[in-house]
Design an enzyme around this catalytic site. Structure first.
Site, mmCIF file in Angstrom:
data_model
loop_
_atom_site.group_PDB
_atom_site.id
_atom_site.type_symbol
_atom_site.label_atom_id
_atom_site.label_comp_id
_atom_site.label_asym_id
_atom_site.label_seq_id
_atom_site.Cartn_x
_atom_site.Cartn_y
_atom_site.Cartn_z
ATOM 1 N N ASP A 1 -10.494 -5.461 -3.161
ATOM 2 C CA ASP A 1 -9.471 -4.590 -2.465
ATOM 3 C C ASP A 1 -9.760 -3.904 -2.335
ATOM 4 O O ASP A 1 -10.516 -2.766 -3.079
ATOM 5 C CB ASP A 1 -7.775 -3.830 -3.332
ATOM 6 C CG ASP A 1 -7.255 -3.138 -2.362
ATOM 7 O OD1 ASP A 1 -7.979 -2.200 -1.828
ATOM 8 O OD2 ASP A 1 -5.624 -3.750 -2.483
ATOM 9 N N SER B 1 0.780 -1.236 0.252
ATOM 10 C CA SER B 1 0.107 -0.235 0.088
ATOM 11 C C SER B 1 1.013 1.314 -0.347
ATOM 12 O O SER B 1 1.904 1.742 -1.053
ATOM 13 C CB SER B 1 -1.159 0.200 1.533
ATOM 14 O OG SER B 1 -1.506 1.022 0.997
ATOM 15 N N HIS C 1 -7.265 -6.088 0.940
ATOM 16 C CA HIS C 1 -5.661 -5.111 0.617
ATOM 17 C C HIS C 1 -5.478 -6.033 2.014
ATOM 18 O O HIS C 1 -4.085 -5.386 2.843
ATOM 19 C CB HIS C 1 -6.626 -3.866 1.290
ATOM 20 C CG HIS C 1 -5.188 -2.701 1.215
ATOM 21 N ND1 HIS C 1 -5.282 -1.958 -0.298
ATOM 22 C CD2 HIS C 1 -5.439 -2.018 2.144
ATOM 23 C CE1 HIS C 1 -3.989 -1.177 0.201
ATOM 24 N NE2 HIS C 1 -4.006 -1.079 1.861
HETATM 25 N N1 LIG Z 1 -7.587 2.588 9.062
HETATM 26 C C1 LIG Z 1 -7.933 2.475 7.212
HETATM 27 C C2 LIG Z 1 -6.960 1.761 6.550
HETATM 28 C C3 LIG Z 1 -5.533 1.958 7.242
HETATM 29 C C4 LIG Z 1 -5.052 -0.010 6.488
HETATM 30 O O1 LIG Z 1 -5.697 -0.612 5.687
HETATM 31 N N2 LIG Z 1 -4.195 -0.009 6.342
HETATM 32 C C5 LIG Z 1 -3.395 -0.832 5.482
HETATM 33 C C6 LIG Z 1 -2.002 -0.526 5.283
HETATM 34 S S1 LIG Z 1 -2.507 1.180 4.088
HETATM 35 C C7 LIG Z 1 -2.673 -1.839 7.025
HETATM 36 O O2 LIG Z 1 -1.804 -2.399 6.403
HETATM 37 N N3 LIG Z 1 -3.164 -1.956 8.533
HETATM 38 C C8 LIG Z 1 -2.405 -2.485 9.323
HETATM 39 C C9 LIG Z 1 -2.991 -4.172 9.518
HETATM 40 O O3 LIG Z 1 -3.493 -4.316 9.058
HETATM 41 O O4 LIG Z 1 -2.010 -4.914 10.286
HETATM 42 C C10 LIG Z 1 -9.093 2.312 7.316
HETATM 43 O O5 LIG Z 1 -9.912 1.822 8.418
HETATM 44 O O6 LIG Z 1 -10.139 3.446 6.331
#
Ligand SMILES: N[C@@H](CCC(=O)N[C@@H](CS)C(=O)NCC(=O)O)C(=O)O
Length: 269
Positions: free
Chosen positions: A216, A144, A248
């Site tokens: 995604d 991402s 995602h």
């Molecule tokens: N918190 C945000 C999205 C954040 C998100 O999905 N982050 C991804 C990378 S873009 C991630 O890796 N989150 C941490 C995880 O899944 O451990 C939302 O809910 O809209």
């Protein structure tokens, strides 16, 4: 550099370390996986996404099994400087946890948000001083926002990374609300940090593998179509796979981790 923890993992060591960074002016924490025979091992840099620390990929991507098998070290940096003295924002996609792997030049961000310098200079200096790894064999990957980091750094630093890969990368941040507000606030010039723009402007792409899920939930923010068009327009050799039904999450990243490790291994040898 200070050791925070070290755990045996697939015959190697999964460590967590902290060091003082001149680039960010803060202490920075990172994870490093060393394979069973670490001496002279190649290095894969794994850049994480929004809201992540050094820990998410280290605990959820499952890359260590494949890294142990191929004899590769993996470094998991944090996604921004952190601390009470570091500016932040109420939005999850701005400020701490959202450094976007650029050097800020604007306003209060400029003092600490020097993540490009951190990832390309400070952290490698610390890692190669601490561990006997092969600096001539480096590759970069990310998820991402970290995919944006991997692609842009591979394009900006020709010859440094033998290969680049990414999981659901933000490919065209200058045309996305995952990129435009942040890169404008940090640098005033989103286009200068946009992988699609850099490619169209003539930057050379090293061997490249990208996976993105068709389910995604953030697909519209990623700019995968613009990237695909830029690959065709510039006739850049690359593999871009759209994986049916994947979202995602780290379940998606973990599902294709073995392929990405094998891809980088191919270019290390
Ligand atoms: N918190 C945000 C999205 C954040 C998100 O999905 N982050 C991804 C990378 S873009 C991630 O890796 N989150 C941490 C995880 O899944 O451990 C939302 O809910 O809209």
């Amino acid at each position: 550099m200070k050791t925070l923890s070290e755990n045996r993992c697939f015959g190697g060591i999964q460590g967590v370390y902290t060091h003082a960074s001149d680039a960010t002016g803060t202490d920075m924490t990172f994870g490093a996986f060393l394979p069973p025979k670490p001496s002279g091992a190649p290095v894969l840099w794994y850049l994480s996404g929004l809201t992540c620390t050094h820990e998410n990929a280290m605990t959820k991507a499952g890359l260590q099994a494949w890294a142990a098998q191929s004899g590769t070290a993996i470094v998991f940096p944090d996604t921004s400087p952190r601390g009470a003295e570091v500016p932040d924002d109420d939005a999850y996609d701005m400020g701490q946890g959202a450094g976007f792997y650029v050097d800020a030049t604007q306003g209060s961000w400029a003092q600490h948000f020097q993540m490009e310098h951190y990832i390309t200079a400070d952290l490698p200096e610390t890692v190669f001083a601490a561990f006997d790894l092969d600096a001539t064999r480096q590759a970069i990957t990310g998820h991402s926002m970290g995919g944006h980091g991997a692609l842009t750094l591979a394009l900006k630093y020709p010859g440094r990374y033998r290969s680049v890969s990414a999981f659901a990368p933000i490919c065209a941040p200058a045309a996305s609300d995952w990129g435009t507000p942040q890169l404008t606030a940090y640098t005033g010039d989103p286009g200068a940090h946009d992988a699609t723009r850099l490619l169209i402007d003539g930057a050379i792409l090293p061997p490249c593998l990208i996976d993105t899920g068709t389910s995604d939930q953030f697909f519209d923010k990623l700019g995968t179509d613009a990237w695909a068009a830029a690959l065709a327009r510039t006739r850049s050799a690359a593999t871009l796979r759209l994986q049916a039904g994947y979202d995602h999450s780290y379940f998606f990243v973990a599902s294709f981790g073995a392929d990405h490790m094998a891809f980088h291994q191919e270019h290390f040898t």
